[in-house]
Motif scaffolding. Structure first.
Motif, mmCIF file in Angstrom:
data_model
loop_
_atom_site.group_PDB
_atom_site.id
_atom_site.type_symbol
_atom_site.label_atom_id
_atom_site.label_comp_id
_atom_site.label_asym_id
_atom_site.label_seq_id
_atom_site.Cartn_x
_atom_site.Cartn_y
_atom_site.Cartn_z
ATOM 1 N N PRO A 115 -9.855 20.008 -21.520
ATOM 2 C CA PRO A 115 -9.257 19.026 -22.443
ATOM 3 C C PRO A 115 -9.879 17.634 -22.297
ATOM 4 O O PRO A 115 -10.070 16.935 -23.278
ATOM 5 C CB PRO A 115 -7.777 18.996 -22.041
ATOM 6 N N LEU A 116 -10.202 17.262 -21.038
ATOM 7 C CA LEU A 116 -10.720 15.910 -20.808
ATOM 8 C C LEU A 116 -12.236 15.927 -20.577
ATOM 9 O O LEU A 116 -12.743 15.192 -19.727
ATOM 10 C CB LEU A 116 -9.999 15.275 -19.604
ATOM 11 N N LEU A 117 -12.960 16.768 -21.316
ATOM 12 C CA LEU A 117 -14.411 16.923 -21.124
ATOM 13 C C LEU A 117 -15.142 15.583 -21.226
ATOM 14 O O LEU A 117 -15.974 15.250 -20.387
ATOM 15 C CB LEU A 117 -14.963 17.898 -22.176
ATOM 16 N N PHE A 118 -14.820 14.780 -22.257
ATOM 17 C CA PHE A 118 -15.500 13.485 -22.440
ATOM 18 C C PHE A 118 -14.950 12.452 -21.456
ATOM 19 O O PHE A 118 -15.708 11.716 -20.827
ATOM 20 C CB PHE A 118 -15.314 12.961 -23.865
ATOM 21 N N GLU A 119 -13.620 12.426 -21.332
ATOM 22 C CA GLU A 119 -12.983 11.429 -20.468
ATOM 23 C C GLU A 119 -13.480 11.590 -19.021
ATOM 24 O O GLU A 119 -13.701 10.606 -18.312
ATOM 25 C CB GLU A 119 -11.442 11.580 -20.484
ATOM 26 N N ALA A 120 -13.682 12.848 -18.582
ATOM 27 C CA ALA A 120 -14.126 13.098 -17.203
ATOM 28 C C ALA A 120 -15.655 13.134 -17.101
ATOM 29 O O ALA A 120 -16.188 13.481 -16.037
ATOM 30 C CB ALA A 120 -13.544 14.420 -16.701
ATOM 31 N N ASP A 123 -19.173 16.248 -20.146
ATOM 32 C CA ASP A 123 -19.913 16.688 -21.341
ATOM 33 C C ASP A 123 -21.414 16.784 -21.063
ATOM 34 O O ASP A 123 -22.120 17.547 -21.715
ATOM 35 C CB ASP A 123 -19.621 15.771 -22.541
ATOM 36 N N LYS A 124 -21.885 16.019 -20.069
ATOM 37 C CA LYS A 124 -23.340 16.039 -19.827
ATOM 38 C C LYS A 124 -23.822 17.375 -19.257
ATOM 39 O O LYS A 124 -25.006 17.650 -19.267
ATOM 40 C CB LYS A 124 -23.772 14.868 -18.940
ATOM 41 N N TRP A 125 -22.908 18.209 -18.790
ATOM 42 C CA TRP A 125 -23.299 19.519 -18.229
ATOM 43 C C TRP A 125 -23.230 20.633 -19.272
ATOM 44 O O TRP A 125 -23.540 21.783 -18.963
ATOM 45 C CB TRP A 125 -22.384 19.890 -17.039
ATOM 46 N N THR A 126 -22.741 20.322 -20.473
ATOM 47 C CA THR A 126 -22.491 21.406 -21.434
ATOM 48 C C THR A 126 -23.264 21.211 -22.736
ATOM 49 O O THR A 126 -23.481 20.086 -23.188
ATOM 50 C CB THR A 126 -20.972 21.487 -21.770
ATOM 51 N N LYS A 127 -23.715 22.329 -23.311
ATOM 52 C CA LYS A 127 -24.437 22.296 -24.581
ATOM 53 C C LYS A 127 -24.356 23.689 -25.190
ATOM 54 O O LYS A 127 -24.749 24.643 -24.521
ATOM 55 C CB LYS A 127 -25.895 21.877 -24.316
ATOM 56 N N PRO A 128 -23.929 23.886 -26.385
ATOM 57 C CA PRO A 128 -23.392 22.872 -27.274
ATOM 58 C C PRO A 128 -21.955 22.473 -26.889
ATOM 59 O O PRO A 128 -21.310 23.159 -26.110
ATOM 60 C CB PRO A 128 -23.386 23.593 -28.629
ATOM 61 N N ILE A 129 -21.506 21.366 -27.486
ATOM 62 C CA ILE A 129 -20.128 20.919 -27.273
ATOM 63 C C ILE A 129 -19.338 21.217 -28.552
ATOM 64 O O ILE A 129 -19.726 20.790 -29.643
ATOM 65 C CB ILE A 129 -20.079 19.411 -26.962
#
Ligand SMILES: CC(C)(COP(=O)(O)OP(=O)(O)OC[C@H]1O[C@@H](n2cnc3c(N)ncnc32)[C@H](O)[C@@H]1O)[C@@H](O)C(=O)NCCC(=O)NCCS
Ligand SMILES: Nc1ncnc2c1ncn2[C@@H]1O[C@H](COP(=O)(O)OP(=O)(O)OP(=O)(O)O)[C@@H](O)[C@H]1O
Length: 234
Positions: A115-120, A123-129
């Motif tokens: 849920p807090l992928l961007f807040e935490a 996101d830099k470890w995941t692709k695509p988002i």
């Protein structure tokens, strides 16, 4: 390995989308489940949280009274940040171990439902988002219906997260879950197609099979080098 990020707002439909991935054989690491484990009685996370928030947040059996802690943190940003700070290291290492288990099993595509992928800043470890978006009124209604909470409580929880409109601008794929479950399933087919495309070389290199190929190539290289070297020195 391809690590797909799945995020959105509270009650926007992440778990519903996660279940669709699972029914298609793609494993999902659920950050909410990891966060539950790290708050179980006696764990390191539990000890930190009890010493910061006091024993008032415990049930008679010693487990954390989650609705009570939720009431505290979702109406007070400082206390929420404190809870996030205390649990973040445990949650990240829990997610890492879950991913490692899937890597060892040889999965090439996995989904991180956070849920807090961007807040935490994960996101830099995941692709695509993938961002599961829903219109604000539908989100509020679904949250109140699912958790049987008042409008004020539900709105507090929504406000505790980055806005869904901002999250959608940072997505590679947006799923609009304002419509029916049938609409969602239809959109999911395109998402599944994108996510299961052949791996890039980097993703392959990160998979167990890729790592094994690199290892075998190194061993073969060393053996050839030693053979050539020993014949030359004769
Ligand atoms: C406060 C707690 C005890 C409330 O528990 P409860 O069972 O009522 O809610 P649950 O854990 O099922 O969370 C429901 C949803 O609330 C949202 N949420 C949870 N924690 C947070 C947070 N710190 N900030 C913003 N939203 C949050 C998420 O969208 C989540 O899917 C719990 O949410 C918690 O421990 N939160 C901190 C851990 C965390 O950050 N979890 C999110 C995983 S990335
Ligand atoms: N398209 C839809 N139509 C109707 N109801 C839906 C739809 N999608 C999801 N729901 C319902 O909305 C609620 C929220 O969905 P879900 O639990 O998947 O959200 P979530 O993003 O995982 O929430 P959380 O952040 O709290 O984990 C659930 O009760 C679910 O059954």
């Amino acid at each position: 390995m391809r690590i797909v990020g799945l995020t959105g707002g509270i009650a926007s439909g992440k778990s519903t989308v996660s279940n669709l991935f699972k029914t298609h054989g793609i494993p999902v690491v659920d950050a909410d489940l990891v966060a539950r484990d790290v708050l179980k009685k006696g764990t390191g996370g539990w000890k930190k949280v009890v010493s910061a928030f006091g024993e008032d947040i415990l049930q008679p059996d010693g487990e954390v009274d989650r609705p009570k802690l939720g009431q505290i943190v979702f109406s007070n940003p400082e206390k929420r940040q404190l809870l996030n700070r205390l649990l973040a290291p445990y949650i990240s290492s829990g997610i890492f171990w879950e991913m490692l288990k899937l890597w060892m099993k040889g999965f090439k595509v996995i989904v991180l439902d956070v849920p807090l992928l961007f807040e935490a800043k994960m996101d830099k470890w995941t692709k695509p988002i993938i961002v599961v978006w829903v219109d604000p009124e539908t989100q509020l209604q679904r949250l109140m219906l699912r958790d049987r909470t008042s409008e004020d409580d539900a709105q507090n929880r929504i406000n505790a997260q980055m806005s869904l409109d901002l999250k959608r601008t940072r997505a590679d794929i947006v799923i609009d879950n304002t419509g029916s479950l049938e609409d969602l399933k239809e959109q999911f087919q395109n998402v599944l197609f994108e996510v299961t495309k052949p791996l890039t070389w980097t993703e392959f290199g990160l998979s167990r099979q890729g790592a094994a190929s690199v290892l075998v190539s190194i061993i073969v290289g060393v053996l050839i080098f030693r053979k050539v070297y020993s014949t030359e020195s004769l």
